[in-house]
Design an enzyme around this catalytic site. Sequence first.
Site, mmCIF file in Angstrom:
data_model
loop_
_atom_site.group_PDB
_atom_site.id
_atom_site.type_symbol
_atom_site.label_atom_id
_atom_site.label_comp_id
_atom_site.label_asym_id
_atom_site.label_seq_id
_atom_site.Cartn_x
_atom_site.Cartn_y
_atom_site.Cartn_z
ATOM 1 N N PRO A 13 2.813 -6.732 -0.099
ATOM 2 C CA PRO A 13 3.709 -7.812 -0.539
ATOM 3 C C PRO A 13 5.170 -7.414 -0.347
ATOM 4 O O PRO A 13 5.504 -6.228 -0.387
ATOM 5 C CB PRO A 13 3.387 -7.942 -2.037
ATOM 6 C CG PRO A 13 2.812 -6.629 -2.445
ATOM 7 C CD PRO A 13 2.140 -6.063 -1.230
ATOM 8 N N ASP A 14 6.039 -8.437 -0.143
ATOM 9 C CA ASP A 14 7.471 -8.108 -0.186
ATOM 10 C C ASP A 14 7.908 -8.084 -1.648
ATOM 11 O O ASP A 14 7.052 -8.058 -2.559
ATOM 12 C CB ASP A 14 8.294 -9.064 0.708
ATOM 13 C CG ASP A 14 8.318 -10.495 0.206
ATOM 14 O OD1 ASP A 14 7.846 -10.759 -0.922
ATOM 15 O OD2 ASP A 14 8.820 -11.373 0.933
ATOM 16 N N PHE A 15 9.183 -8.057 -1.908
ATOM 17 C CA PHE A 15 9.652 -7.914 -3.285
ATOM 18 C C PHE A 15 9.994 -9.252 -3.929
ATOM 19 O O PHE A 15 9.667 -9.497 -5.084
ATOM 20 C CB PHE A 15 10.893 -6.991 -3.324
ATOM 21 C CG PHE A 15 10.563 -5.585 -2.948
ATOM 22 C CD1 PHE A 15 10.141 -4.678 -3.906
ATOM 23 C CD2 PHE A 15 10.627 -5.161 -1.626
ATOM 24 C CE1 PHE A 15 9.796 -3.381 -3.559
ATOM 25 C CE2 PHE A 15 10.286 -3.869 -1.266
ATOM 26 C CZ PHE A 15 9.878 -2.983 -2.240
ATOM 27 N N ARG A 16 10.678 -10.137 -3.173
ATOM 28 C CA ARG A 16 11.331 -11.280 -3.832
ATOM 29 C C ARG A 16 10.773 -12.642 -3.468
ATOM 30 O O ARG A 16 11.299 -13.644 -3.967
ATOM 31 C CB ARG A 16 12.843 -11.239 -3.541
ATOM 32 C CG ARG A 16 13.498 -10.020 -4.142
ATOM 33 C CD ARG A 16 14.988 -9.906 -3.901
ATOM 34 N NE ARG A 16 15.480 -8.706 -4.570
ATOM 35 C CZ ARG A 16 15.360 -7.462 -4.086
ATOM 36 N NH1 ARG A 16 14.792 -7.272 -2.912
ATOM 37 N NH2 ARG A 16 15.797 -6.427 -4.775
ATOM 38 N N ASN A 87 11.994 0.104 4.153
ATOM 39 C CA ASN A 87 10.596 0.179 3.718
ATOM 40 C C ASN A 87 10.163 1.610 3.434
ATOM 41 O O ASN A 87 10.622 2.556 4.068
ATOM 42 C CB ASN A 87 9.693 -0.446 4.782
ATOM 43 C CG ASN A 87 9.996 -1.921 4.963
ATOM 44 O OD1 ASN A 87 10.659 -2.518 4.114
ATOM 45 N ND2 ASN A 87 9.544 -2.507 6.051
ATOM 46 N N ASP A 89 6.768 2.165 3.256
ATOM 47 C CA ASP A 89 5.326 2.136 3.540
ATOM 48 C C ASP A 89 4.931 3.058 4.692
ATOM 49 O O ASP A 89 3.737 3.192 5.008
ATOM 50 C CB ASP A 89 4.868 0.689 3.827
ATOM 51 C CG ASP A 89 5.691 0.014 4.916
ATOM 52 O OD1 ASP A 89 6.142 0.700 5.849
ATOM 53 O OD2 ASP A 89 5.877 -1.219 4.837
ATOM 54 N N HIS A 106 15.717 3.893 2.164
ATOM 55 C CA HIS A 106 15.238 3.978 0.779
ATOM 56 C C HIS A 106 14.218 5.106 0.611
ATOM 57 O O HIS A 106 13.401 5.084 -0.307
ATOM 58 C CB HIS A 106 14.693 2.623 0.318
ATOM 59 C CG HIS A 106 15.784 1.588 0.196
ATOM 60 N ND1 HIS A 106 15.551 0.250 -0.005
ATOM 61 C CD2 HIS A 106 17.135 1.716 0.235
ATOM 62 C CE1 HIS A 106 16.714 -0.398 -0.067
ATOM 63 N NE2 HIS A 106 17.685 0.470 0.088
HETATM 64 P P1 OAD Z 1 12.710 -8.859 -0.101
HETATM 65 O O1 OAD Z 1 11.420 -9.208 -0.743
HETATM 66 O O2 OAD Z 1 13.944 -8.945 -0.918
HETATM 67 O O3 OAD Z 1 12.928 -9.776 1.178
HETATM 68 C C1 OAD Z 1 11.927 -9.926 2.149
HETATM 69 C C2 OAD Z 1 12.306 -11.103 3.059
HETATM 70 O O4 OAD Z 1 11.340 -11.157 4.078
HETATM 71 C C3 OAD Z 1 12.295 -12.448 2.338
HETATM 72 O O5 OAD Z 1 13.485 -13.142 2.645
HETATM 73 C C4 OAD Z 1 11.056 -13.163 2.888
HETATM 74 O O6 OAD Z 1 11.269 -14.559 3.049
HETATM 75 C C5 OAD Z 1 10.920 -12.506 4.262
HETATM 76 N N1 OAD Z 1 9.547 -12.438 4.767
HETATM 77 C C6 OAD Z 1 8.412 -12.096 4.124
HETATM 78 N N2 OAD Z 1 7.356 -12.064 4.973
HETATM 79 C C7 OAD Z 1 7.854 -12.395 6.204
HETATM 80 C C8 OAD Z 1 7.274 -12.539 7.496
HETATM 81 N N3 OAD Z 1 5.981 -12.303 7.739
HETATM 82 N N4 OAD Z 1 8.090 -12.903 8.503
HETATM 83 C C9 OAD Z 1 9.418 -13.126 8.297
HETATM 84 N N5 OAD Z 1 10.017 -13.009 7.094
HETATM 85 C C10 OAD Z 1 9.249 -12.632 6.068
HETATM 86 O O7 OAD Z 1 12.526 -7.411 0.529
HETATM 87 P P2 OAD Z 1 13.661 -6.426 1.074
HETATM 88 O O8 OAD Z 1 14.802 -7.181 1.636
HETATM 89 O O9 OAD Z 1 12.990 -5.423 1.921
HETATM 90 O O10 OAD Z 1 14.382 -1.364 -2.825
HETATM 91 O O11 OAD Z 1 14.111 -5.731 -0.290
HETATM 92 C C11 OAD Z 1 15.103 -4.766 -0.276
HETATM 93 C C12 OAD Z 1 14.875 -3.732 -1.330
HETATM 94 O O12 OAD Z 1 14.679 -4.358 -2.604
HETATM 95 C C13 OAD Z 1 13.626 -2.895 -1.176
HETATM 96 O O13 OAD Z 1 13.776 -1.835 -0.248
HETATM 97 C C14 OAD Z 1 13.400 -2.385 -2.567
HETATM 98 C C15 OAD Z 1 13.672 -3.633 -3.341
HETATM 99 O O14 OAD Z 1 14.114 -3.462 -4.635
HETATM 100 C C16 OAD Z 1 14.157 -0.444 -3.769
HETATM 101 O O15 OAD Z 1 13.179 -0.448 -4.446
HETATM 102 C C17 OAD Z 1 15.224 0.593 -3.890
#
Ligand code: OAD
Length: 287
Positions: A13-16, A87, A89, A106
């Site tokens: 999963p992503d974060f947000r 990432n 991962d 990170h």
């Molecule tokens: P986010 O979850 O903030 O953002 C991920 C983005 O990817 C979102 O805008 C989604 O819409 C998009 N997304 C998801 N799946 C996708 C796909 N298959 N194709 C295209 N877009 C997609 O994650 P990050 O930006 O990586 O840090 O978050 C940054 C940091 O926040 C992480 O490294 C982590 C977190 O807190 C720490 O823990 C220090």
Amino acid sequence: MVGAGISTSAGIPDFRTPGSGLYDNLQKYNLPHPTDIFELDYFIENPKPFYALAKELYPGNFRPTPVHYFIRLLNEKNLLVRHYTQNIDSLERLAGLPEEKMVEAHGTFHTNHCLECGLEFSKEWMKEKIFSDTIPLCDACNGIVKPDIVFFGEGMPDKFYDMPAEDFKNCDLLIVMGTSLEVYPFASLVGHAEPNCLRVLINRTSIDKFGSPTNKRDINFIGDCDDAVWKMAEALGWSDELKALIKKEGSKFEKPKVRTSDNKHNDDKKPKTSREVPQSNQIEKKS
Ligand code: OAD
């Protein structure tokens, strides 16, 4: 520059993203706030939630996606200046991108240190602790040992500060994929791009920093990262090469098959893409 969105098709999963993102699915850990799971002060008080999550998301349970292999191809064709990733991962490493071509902003699970005395512990040592549900304590001083992933409240690796100045001088195309650009200082890297450097955002959701009507150098691809890299590969004439690379590397992850009279007729039904492969270690979605 990449974030969690390049690994969602691997089952991480992503974060947000509302609903499926990690921060919407941590109720079972009873955290005061979801991001506390990566807050250093909270971790020192209560490391259990982080280690429970680390067990679920431990690198090694997931396969790289077409995006990871596309980045490897960019490097093999000497087109990649540097890969900046948020990432943890390790899918870039698993896809075969050399460590010197990456800035793992990170941090990573590859090294671990005691927060008290600084003693280093191996990846294998930490893995054994995580999978036996044991809070890793330092053999020398009994302090908590933490993987070298960057928590809120911690500094970034030296490479993150040392490399951008030179890298961005040599960059005429900045590809930003799968990140909300919400977390600083990583997000500030987009500002290092020289005026003649095109910036391409590939993301499911648009981001304010990109694509204002007066902005002549930003390009938005609002959609799926895997779709975008397949389109780029096609435009570059690399589709067959990318397919072959994914096939070749994918075979490393296949378990040896035991052919029985039951399964020999079922080969056509086996999952064909990483998206279709059942994942046993995913965070459960909210019902
Ligand atoms: P986010 O979850 O903030 O953002 C991920 C983005 O990817 C979102 O805008 C989604 O819409 C998009 N997304 C998801 N799946 C996708 C796909 N298959 N194709 C295209 N877009 C997609 O994650 P990050 O930006 O990586 O840090 O978050 C940054 C940091 O926040 C992480 O490294 C982590 C977190 O807190 C720490 O823990 C220090």
